[in-house]
Write a protein that holds these residues in place. Structure first.
Motif, short mmCIF file in Angstrom:
data_model
loop_
_atom_site.label_atom_id
_atom_site.label_comp_id
_atom_site.label_asym_id
_atom_site.label_seq_id
_atom_site.Cartn_x
_atom_site.Cartn_y
_atom_site.Cartn_z
N PRO A 126 2.98 -10.54 6.77
CA PRO A 126 4.13 -9.65 6.90
C PRO A 126 3.74 -8.24 7.36
CG PRO A 126 3.55 -9.88 4.60
CD PRO A 126 2.66 -10.81 5.36
N CYS A 127 2.46 -8.03 7.63
CA CYS A 127 1.97 -6.71 8.04
C CYS A 127 2.72 -6.24 9.29
CB CYS A 127 0.47 -6.75 8.31
SG CYS A 127 -0.19 -5.14 8.76
N ARG A 128 3.13 -4.98 9.27
CA ARG A 128 3.85 -4.38 10.40
C ARG A 128 3.04 -3.28 11.07
NH1 ARG A 128 9.46 -3.89 7.03
NH2 ARG A 128 9.84 -6.12 6.90
N ASN A 129 1.77 -3.17 10.70
CA ASN A 129 0.88 -2.13 11.21
C ASN A 129 1.40 -0.73 10.91
OD1 ASN A 129 -1.07 -3.93 12.25
ND2 ASN A 129 0.23 -4.30 14.02
N GLY A 180 4.51 -0.02 4.16
CA GLY A 180 4.88 -0.60 5.46
C GLY A 180 5.40 -2.01 5.37
N CYS A 181 4.81 -2.84 4.47
CA CYS A 181 5.22 -4.26 4.41
C CYS A 181 5.73 -4.68 3.03
CB CYS A 181 4.08 -5.18 4.83
SG CYS A 181 2.69 -5.24 3.68
N PRO A 212 10.44 -0.59 5.53
CA PRO A 212 9.31 0.34 5.44
C PRO A 212 9.79 1.76 5.12
CG PRO A 212 9.18 -0.94 7.45
CD PRO A 212 10.52 -1.22 6.84
#
Length: 85
Positions: free
Chosen positions: A32-35, A48-49, A79
């Motif tokens: 689910p990482c969105r950077n 962020g995630c 986020p």
């Protein structure tokens, strides 16, 4: 065996044909990482995630079932916006 198919390939260094078993697996659950990585003030989770620090650290070693639980929990996470510099 389910999820496997076999084929033979030429293997020049080994002097002939060898059997190759291919393991066909379902695609892993995406992260689910969105950077937008940043820890919250308590350093418990990502702003962020929405994952906890423990979930982030152990993501690669989690089972698909464990990942699915995390994905269900963070699917609607918004986020936190960082203030502009």
């Amino acid at each position: 065996m389910a999820g496997q198919s076999g084929m033979e390939i030429d293997h020049p260094r080994r002097g002939g044909r060898r059997s190759l078993q291919l393991h066909v697996m379902a695609a892993p659950i995406e992260s689910p990482c969105r950077n937008l990585c940043s820890l919250d003030a308590e350093r418990r989770g990502c702003t962020g995630c929405g994952r906890t620090l423990d979930e982030i650290v152990h993501w690669r070693s989690m089972t698909d079932a464990q990942r699915a639980v995390v994905m269900a929990r963070v699917q609607d996470f918004e986020p936190l916006r960082r203030p502009a510099p």
